[in-house]
Design an enzyme around this catalytic site. Sequence first.
Site, PDB file in Angstrom:
ATOM      1  N   LYS A  65      12.639  42.823  19.052  1.00  0.00           N
ATOM      2  CA  LYS A  65      11.401  43.612  19.152  1.00  0.00           C
ATOM      3  C   LYS A  65      11.672  44.922  19.880  1.00  0.00           C
ATOM      4  CE  LYS A  65       8.589  40.589  21.065  1.00  0.00           C
ATOM      5  NZ  LYS A  65       9.496  39.439  21.099  1.00  0.00           N
ATOM      6  N   CYS A 116      -4.304  35.013  28.634  1.00  0.00           N
ATOM      7  CA  CYS A 116      -2.873  34.709  28.790  1.00  0.00           C
ATOM      8  C   CYS A 116      -2.434  34.412  30.210  1.00  0.00           C
ATOM      9  CB  CYS A 116      -2.021  35.763  28.096  1.00  0.00           C
ATOM     10  SG  CYS A 116      -1.412  37.113  29.072  1.00  0.00           S
ATOM     11  N   MET A 117      -3.135  34.835  31.238  1.00  0.00           N
ATOM     12  CA  MET A 117      -2.621  34.532  32.571  1.00  0.00           C
ATOM     13  C   MET A 117      -3.667  34.257  33.634  1.00  0.00           C
ATOM     14  SD  MET A 117      -3.006  38.081  33.677  1.00  0.00           S
ATOM     15  CE  MET A 117      -4.407  37.349  34.205  1.00  0.00           C
ATOM     16  N   MET A 126       2.503  30.095  28.667  1.00  0.00           N
ATOM     17  CA  MET A 126       1.216  29.749  28.072  1.00  0.00           C
ATOM     18  C   MET A 126       0.943  28.248  28.021  1.00  0.00           C
ATOM     19  SD  MET A 126      -0.068  32.503  27.885  1.00  0.00           S
ATOM     20  CE  MET A 126       0.868  33.881  28.486  1.00  0.00           C
ATOM     21  N   GLY A 167       3.114  37.038  29.843  1.00  0.00           N
ATOM     22  CA  GLY A 167       3.314  37.354  28.434  1.00  0.00           C
ATOM     23  C   GLY A 167       3.362  38.838  28.138  1.00  0.00           C
ATOM     24  N   GLN A 168       2.441  39.592  28.715  1.00  0.00           N
ATOM     25  CA  GLN A 168       2.279  40.986  28.295  1.00  0.00           C
ATOM     26  C   GLN A 168       2.963  41.955  29.259  1.00  0.00           C
ATOM     27  OE1 GLN A 168      -1.565  41.889  26.214  1.00  0.00           O
ATOM     28  NE2 GLN A 168      -2.308  40.232  27.488  1.00  0.00           N
TER      29      GLN A 168
END
Lengths: 109, 788
Positions: free
Chosen positions: B85, B174-175, B374, B411-412
Amino acid sequence: MMVKTLKTTVFFGTVLFCVLVALGGRALSEQATPQQGSKKLPRAYEGAPPLIPHDAEARKGVCLACHEFGVAGAPIVPHPTRNHFCLQCHVGQDLSVKAFPAVSTEEDK
Amino acid sequence: MTLSRRELLKTLAGASAAILASPDALLPIPQDLAEAAETAEEWKKSPCRFCGVGCGVLVGLREGKVVAVKGDPEVPVNRGLLCIKGYSLPKVLYGRDRYNVPLLRQGNKFVKISWSQALDIMASKFKEAIQKYGPESVAVYFSGQTTIFEGYAINKLMKAGIGSNNVESNARLCMASAVTGFYSTFGMDEPMGCYDDFELTDTFFVWGSNFAEMHPILYSRMVERKHQDPNVKIVSLQTYLNRSTDEPADIVAIFKPHSDLAIANAMAHVIVKEGLINSAFIEKHVTFKKGLTGIGYGVEDNFEFGRAAKSDWKTYSPFADKPQPISFEEYKQFLETYTPEYAEKLSGVPADTIRQIARLLGDPKRKAVSCWTMGFNQHVRGTWINNLVYNLHLLTGKIAEPGNGPLSLTGQPSACGTTREVGVLSHALPGGMFIANPEHRKKTAHIWNIPVEKISPRPGYHTMEMFRALDRGDIKVIWINTTNPFQTLPHVGRYRKGARKGGERFVVVSEVYPSETARHADLILPSAMWVEKEGMFGNTERRTHHWFKMVDPPGEAKDDLWQIVELAKRLELGSLFDYGQAPLQKALFEEYRHFGQGSGKDLAPYDVYAKVRGGLRWPVVEGRETRWRYREGFDPYVKKGEGVRFYGQPDGRAVIWARPYEPPAEQPDAKYPLWLTTGRVLEHWHTGTITRRVLELHRAVPFAAVWINPEDAGALGIKAGDSVRVQSRRGEIVTKAQLDGRNTVPKGVVFVPFFDENVLINLVTLDAYDPISKQPDFKKCAVRIEKA
Ligand code: SF4
């Protein structure tokens, strides 16, 4: 434990497959990309990681069986310290797949 | 060509050694590295815009375009390496269907309009709703990919200007449970340790996280570590076999979804029974507590405690836990139930394996790092399971020192830097402060230079309630930015319909490419992305990165900060962003910095981040970053002689929580006999909006398959490649079956990734959430499958 046994079987099975393919000549790459007949795919740009011209999923975990020493003409890995997580950078390609989105999205716009 | 690549490799090797010797160094981009690339004229530093690992990249530029990237060898996160990515970054900007003009819905079509028309319409919709229904009828939903500048600006516009706390971020999905886990155990958010622990530990525990695919570069650091030292052990606890259970994992335990609560308690049981605890540490640094139980699942609108509120949203009081102190003895009694045999019954993991894992964690001669993402956070008891892993590290004292510590993976790319630290959440204020706390409102009002009454004391809607309110019609206007909720919300069918129910609802979407959310918009604003604008991100290990704008966005696309300020001006709130002649980004950051100063969240001046390749880990005090918090000698906030101090808690002690096993919101039954779990694949980012436009990534994973166990498939006559219907009480999808490859699911479980807009698996998922964190559970609901 069962899983490990399964993995080992798959591993040796695949190695055997590679060896057979190696003995059988160039079949491997031709088989994997019948339409293109190309062993080398163009990179996204100069310096981007080479793409995999065969099914990488089916041979997961055994990349080095061919790519460590170049069995069956497989390219030899040029970065031996990074040999344990190949699929992080190198991904397989289904060349029959067209660009996304498939149709023009003018009406979307 | 070959030569220059070899040269580059040499540079990479040398650089990693240099960076280890001096992690804080300011490093210019070396000339020879720039020469190694033939395609680019110039190289500039930036973080990758994808995952929370936060790799540093060098961006190759030529004639106003991004033409190449390289992993930045000077950035300690990735030391020159990137995942696919990251390598695809140059292409993400140039998809052929980039939005490049504002678009207004007219019936089923979108028509091009000018920016001034677009902003006037948007502002008038905001004004109208606020006038008629009050500030709580408008909402914004931003992202963990929003930059720090943008997050800070939208927070200020809403909370200081409009007077609405309806500010949320997709990071809630997500968190949020990681955050409530940190607060309840340590009184303060974010990890105490950092990635350096990966080279310093000898035992890894990976919980319900396929981080080989989702945090690839960090995973490769673990694998390298294992290959350097065969004494290193990796334990991988997962709900299905995936790349994170492959070599070189030593112990693989596949557990039934949701039973992690029982396994973690059983590990504590073994550690306590077998005397593997660190009594001195517990005596000095730990207290014990229990909270409410039977807390429900939030599936009802206006959920309070175990049920929906009788009143409507205007008067209801959202769920809050009630902590109660207990003794160590009481905690031990609580653990009595959680024998490894009991955990085996719930989880399917053999009791002896649980013992073996617990002994590894408790072994006083070993260090321990635990990682999760997650699987823990998207969990109806997400806060609890975060607490339970902290328990293990606190019982053994293996925390907050080199090589020892729990590391909640994010995650982000800026879920930490923006959403958490800037407080882009409906209950939060910048710098780890809370709306409900009068002192925090006072400090915020002071820094924002507004009367304190301007900040509403009532927390706004959290994400699930926000979209339920839009469906009900309580929210009229919503601005969705840098995220795709109409693909990612659980039980998304309801929220997609809700958005298009008409009436006075108006949905504004800032996007870069057509997405499911853009298709549900009334107004689409074309945004700049990544290096088309200046930005700052903060990654998993408290590392703050900065990058400058390098290229222009396409057509009339504009960066989101500009959009926020233009909206503010039209709402007569432009003065919030009037910093005279100072560059706006720098002025915003310097103002924002006041929130953290002296509170343990100190950030360096803007100019430092602008220069440092790879950023710095906060707290940054007197120019030095902090690698291990709460530990004397590493953390400037721990005084000499204190040794360890969890200064987020008033008594300086972290909390060991007695959190029981409670069943999930929905379990397989006769009608829906399988578990559905959802997630991602390495090649695609979230909903694929960006990554699917990159041909190489799209060809690598062109669609989302459903992974089925071969036995389950066989029983239904399903073969690999067959079309299969996956159906729940809420909705269904049809896609192709896959039985092996990167994942192998156990009997009774199916897995579907969520990146594919043609396989909208969130039509099927359940919108149950953790009542404490309000984060939904995407990892388990009941489904059935059939040949389609
Ligand atoms: S690991 Fe994450 S940050 Fe690093 S290159 Fe891959 S997506 Fe980007």
